[in-house]
Design a protein around this motif. Structure first.
Motif, PDB file in Angstrom:
ATOM      1  N   GLY A 378       0.870  -1.456  -0.367  1.00  0.00           N
ATOM      2  CA  GLY A 378      -0.149  -0.160  -0.154  1.00  0.00           C
ATOM      3  C   GLY A 378       0.560   0.923   0.071  1.00  0.00           C
ATOM      4  O   GLY A 378       2.165   0.677  -0.377  1.00  0.00           O
ATOM      5  N   GLY A 379       0.140   2.649  -0.049  1.00  0.00           N
ATOM      6  CA  GLY A 379       1.323   3.642   0.163  1.00  0.00           C
ATOM      7  C   GLY A 379       0.003   4.932  -0.597  1.00  0.00           C
ATOM      8  O   GLY A 379      -0.888   4.810  -0.738  1.00  0.00           O
ATOM      9  N   GLN A 440       3.918   4.923 -13.427  1.00  0.00           N
ATOM     10  CA  GLN A 440       4.008   5.616 -11.943  1.00  0.00           C
ATOM     11  C   GLN A 440       3.970   4.067 -11.337  1.00  0.00           C
ATOM     12  O   GLN A 440       3.054   3.647 -11.091  1.00  0.00           O
ATOM     13  CB  GLN A 440       2.806   6.763 -11.751  1.00  0.00           C
ATOM     14  CG  GLN A 440       2.869   7.600 -12.651  1.00  0.00           C
ATOM     15  CD  GLN A 440       4.418   8.470 -13.006  1.00  0.00           C
ATOM     16  OE1 GLN A 440       4.636   8.713 -11.927  1.00  0.00           O
ATOM     17  NE2 GLN A 440       4.927   8.458 -13.718  1.00  0.00           N
ATOM     18  N   GLU A 441       4.286   4.745 -10.281  1.00  0.00           N
ATOM     19  CA  GLU A 441       5.154   3.440  -8.413  1.00  0.00           C
ATOM     20  C   GLU A 441       3.580   2.844  -8.605  1.00  0.00           C
ATOM     21  O   GLU A 441       3.359   1.573  -8.373  1.00  0.00           O
ATOM     22  CB  GLU A 441       5.666   3.692  -7.982  1.00  0.00           C
ATOM     23  CG  GLU A 441       5.939   2.991  -6.533  1.00  0.00           C
ATOM     24  CD  GLU A 441       6.693   2.596  -5.947  1.00  0.00           C
ATOM     25  OE1 GLU A 441       6.377   2.041  -4.310  1.00  0.00           O
ATOM     26  OE2 GLU A 441       6.903   4.261  -5.397  1.00  0.00           O
ATOM     27  N   SER A 442       2.571   3.999  -7.611  1.00  0.00           N
ATOM     28  CA  SER A 442       1.375   3.823  -7.598  1.00  0.00           C
ATOM     29  C   SER A 442       0.370   3.312  -8.421  1.00  0.00           C
ATOM     30  O   SER A 442      -0.443   2.748  -7.998  1.00  0.00           O
ATOM     31  CB  SER A 442       0.646   4.911  -7.265  1.00  0.00           C
ATOM     32  OG  SER A 442       0.778   6.053  -8.275  1.00  0.00           O
ATOM     33  N   LEU A 481      -5.660   2.583  -9.628  1.00  0.00           N
ATOM     34  CA  LEU A 481      -4.502   2.442  -8.628  1.00  0.00           C
ATOM     35  C   LEU A 481      -3.911   0.853  -8.108  1.00  0.00           C
ATOM     36  O   LEU A 481      -5.282   0.046  -8.660  1.00  0.00           O
ATOM     37  CB  LEU A 481      -4.712   3.281  -7.390  1.00  0.00           C
ATOM     38  CG  LEU A 481      -4.819   4.837  -7.934  1.00  0.00           C
ATOM     39  CD1 LEU A 481      -5.360   5.445  -6.562  1.00  0.00           C
ATOM     40  CD2 LEU A 481      -2.637   5.329  -7.866  1.00  0.00           C
ATOM     41  N   LYS A 482      -2.804   0.916  -7.307  1.00  0.00           N
ATOM     42  CA  LYS A 482      -1.915  -0.247  -7.033  1.00  0.00           C
ATOM     43  C   LYS A 482      -3.247  -0.572  -5.766  1.00  0.00           C
ATOM     44  O   LYS A 482      -4.147   0.124  -5.204  1.00  0.00           O
ATOM     45  CB  LYS A 482      -0.927  -0.611  -6.740  1.00  0.00           C
ATOM     46  CG  LYS A 482      -0.290  -0.212  -7.708  1.00  0.00           C
ATOM     47  CD  LYS A 482       1.233  -0.666  -7.381  1.00  0.00           C
ATOM     48  CE  LYS A 482       2.172  -0.319  -8.621  1.00  0.00           C
ATOM     49  NZ  LYS A 482       3.493  -0.873  -8.591  1.00  0.00           N
ATOM     50  N   PHE A 486      -3.325   5.217  -2.492  1.00  0.00           N
ATOM     51  CA  PHE A 486      -4.546   6.342  -2.796  1.00  0.00           C
ATOM     52  C   PHE A 486      -4.128   7.698  -2.847  1.00  0.00           C
ATOM     53  O   PHE A 486      -3.248   7.510  -1.771  1.00  0.00           O
ATOM     54  CB  PHE A 486      -5.862   6.197  -1.814  1.00  0.00           C
ATOM     55  CG  PHE A 486      -5.683   5.715  -0.536  1.00  0.00           C
ATOM     56  CD1 PHE A 486      -5.513   7.553   0.279  1.00  0.00           C
ATOM     57  CD2 PHE A 486      -6.163   4.698   0.423  1.00  0.00           C
ATOM     58  CE1 PHE A 486      -5.497   7.322   2.067  1.00  0.00           C
ATOM     59  CE2 PHE A 486      -5.842   4.414   1.901  1.00  0.00           C
ATOM     60  CZ  PHE A 486      -5.359   6.179   2.014  1.00  0.00           C
ATOM     61  N   ASP A 487      -5.247   8.339  -3.021  1.00  0.00           N
ATOM     62  CA  ASP A 487      -4.464  10.256  -3.023  1.00  0.00           C
ATOM     63  C   ASP A 487      -4.436  10.332  -1.636  1.00  0.00           C
ATOM     64  O   ASP A 487      -6.010  10.585  -1.729  1.00  0.00           O
ATOM     65  CB  ASP A 487      -5.063  10.868  -3.885  1.00  0.00           C
ATOM     66  CG  ASP A 487      -4.868  12.237  -4.274  1.00  0.00           C
ATOM     67  OD1 ASP A 487      -3.269  12.803  -3.361  1.00  0.00           O
ATOM     68  OD2 ASP A 487      -5.461  13.169  -4.258  1.00  0.00           O
TER      69      ASP A 487
END
Length: 555
Positions: A378-379, A440-442, A481-482, A486-487
């Motif tokens: 997560g991130g 992008q990583e996310s 998104l992964k 989330f933002d």
């Protein structure tokens, strides 16, 4: 021989006449057909904002017999109910529950969105043509006009020639207005600026006396006087993390996120604070009970509808996360509120005379800090940084200035007028954007919403994106998104993804004609309105795509 044939023909005709008389003779037996269409006295829909499905069982051992336990054991639970679209936001969820529709059809594609036709951001229930009733603020400039279809409440009103009453109650305007529908008798929501329950001129010119009388009490102050400590000894909250975690949000003025939470400083000042405590739910139920009494809901010979949404679960969840002691305590207190409300319905209407259902507008993701602490994926992603990256590509590769309007709801909106003026190749622009996002990583993937069927994404994800895409209101690119990204900020959490942690929601029916039981068949949020329509023998809402859950009813 001729005589013989005439005799035979005559006998045959006689038999036909006797047979005809036998079957056309009026019956002398009494008909067992019901005199009227069978319907409950009252339908109550309860949406728990941000309730994960697993909360039904995660805290089960601590629930009282008369609250969630009664609901689960006396009711029928569709255990495998999902939201069939993305993004999974509050306005979308409330709308889809009561319309049986999806954002692609009902038009509510987010809490906010950019409207390309209007050229500005739009709030889901905004209405600049109406005024606030009940306070001097602009919090009441709301109506359901942005919702493009009918609700189950609208259809009930139509089916009874508008004799049925339909009322929505929630702390959030979108949680009362959108469920209640276009033809509702009333929708009431909470004005955190004044501590009053309000409505708009869309419904009425003045508040009913019972609402005004309740507002005069300023009951938020009474709740603030209690402060917020745990309902039970804090050591017994074994389903939660430690009390003070760096990834939990703090109340203003507090140095830690730990209990007890002091609320007395808010008395007479910060009426909005009650939303972020379990007391906001209690206040919502209190007003709902008064509405039943004063509006005589279910007590006039017509089937009425009360749509309630508990919003404090969402505010607490956003601030502290689903693994906090705060959220566990909120649900234990909500359980007691639910028990009290069931007892009130039993006393007022009688067991078996009302139809009740509970669901959620969405669930919620675990806090990224909690995930990292426990070695889980997560991130965080920044929409503003994504926009800057896309802007850079537009300037450097396509010589376009200010061509990206916004990045919101996992969508990229381009300014088509800028692109048309420069005669730029829009297909190439979108492909370059997709390529950038995929790096992008996310981000797991990105798709051009105009040609989504050509994208190699799983069919289940494709369907959910399609169901959330409204041709006249949505953007140009959608990015996935992964899981558990989330933002957001370093504390608290949010929701919006298609993944089960955001889209697996509770759905339990109880009461009139409902047989106790469970099913693990897959159902969807959109099936709720279709089920209610079938049970009430009324037309399903105009944009409904759901199917009735037939296994929950007595034959």
């Amino acid at each position: 021989m001729k005589f013989k044939y005439s005799l035979i023909l005559g006998l045959a005709l006689l038999n036909v006449q006797v047979f005809a008389q036998k079957w056309t003779k009026p019956s002398t037996t009494t008909s067992n057909y019901p005199a009227t269409v069978a319907r409950p006295k009252l339908v109550v829909g309860l949406v728990i904002d941000q309730m994960r499905w697993d909360y039904l069982y995660r805290f089960y051992d601590r629930y009282s017999k008369g609250g969630f336990k009664r609901l689960i054991n006396d009711g029928f639970s569709a255990e495998n109910t999902f939201i069939p679209y993305t993004p999974t936001y509050t306005a979308c969820g409330h709308t889809s529950i009561y319309t049986g529709s999806v954002p692609a059809i009902n038009g509510i594609i987010g809490n906010n969105w950019y409207d390309p036709e209007l050229g500005r951001d739009v709030y889901c229930s905004e209405d600049r043509d109406v005024k606030t009733v009940g306070s001097s603020t602009r919090a009441g400039e709301m109506s359901p006009k942005n919702m493009l279809v009918t609700t189950i409440g609208d259809e009930l009103r139509l089916a009874t020639n508008f004799r049925s009453k339909v009322i929505g109650i929630s702390q959030k305007d979108r949680g009362s207005i959108l469920p209640a529908g276009h033809s509702a008798n009333a929708a009431y929501w909470y004005d955190g600026g004044t501590g009053d329950w309000i409505t708009s001129t869309y419904y009425m010119q003045t508040l009913p006396t019972w609402v005004s009388d309740y507002n005069k009490k300023k009951v938020a102050n009474d709740f603030y006087a209690k402060n917020w400590n745990t309902l039970y000894p804090i050591s017994t909250y074994i389903q939660s993390t430690a009390d003070d975690k760096p990834y939990e949000g703090k109340f203003k003025g507090e140095s830690t996120s730990a209990f007890p939470h002091k609320l007395t400083d808010a008395i007479g000042k910060n009426y909005d604070l009650i939303r972020s405590t379990p007391y906001g739910n209690t206040m919502t139920f209190d007003l709902s009970k008064i509405a039943i009494k004063e509006e005589k809901l279910g007590q006039t010979g017509n089937t009425d509808f009360l749509a309630i949404s508990c919003s404090s679960t969402d505010y607490v969840g956003h601030q502290f996360g689903p693994n906090s002691i705060e959220i566990e305590d909120t649900y234990l207190r909500l359980d007691k509120d639910l028990e009290d409300f069931f007892n009130y319905l039993d006393k007022t209407l009688g067991k078996g005379n009302y139809l009740f259902f509970l669901s959620a507008d969405h669930a919620v993701a675990h806090v990224p800090g909690f995930m990292k602490e426990n070695k889980l994926p997560g991130g965080l992603v920044s929409n503003s940084k994504l926009r800057k990256g896309i802007d850079s590509i537009m300037v450097n590769q396509f010589k376009l200035q200010k061509s990206v309007i916004t990045v919101m709801n996992n969508e990229v909106y381009f300014d088509h007028s800028v692109i048309d003026e420069k005669k730029a190749n829009f297909a190439e622009i979108k492909q370059a954007t997709v390529n950038y996002l995929r790096k992008q990583e996310s981000i797991a993937d990105a798709v051009d919403l105009q040609i989504m069927n050509t994208s190699t994404i799983p069919e289940e994800i494709r369907k959910r994106i399609t169901n959330g895409y409204n041709a006249r209101r949505s953007g140009d690119i959608y990015f996935i998104l992964k899981p558990n990204w989330f933002d957001g900020g370093e504390t608290g959490t949010t929701h919006g993804a298609w993944y089960p942690y955001d889209s697996h929601i509770p759905l339990v029916f109880m009461g009139w004609k409902v047989k106790p039981g469970k099913t693990n068949q897959t159902h969807y949020m959109t099936d709720i309105a279709a089920t209610l329509a079938a049970m009430l023998h009324i037309q399903m809402p105009s944009g409904s795509v759901g199917s009735p859950i037939t296994e929950l009813t007595h034959q």
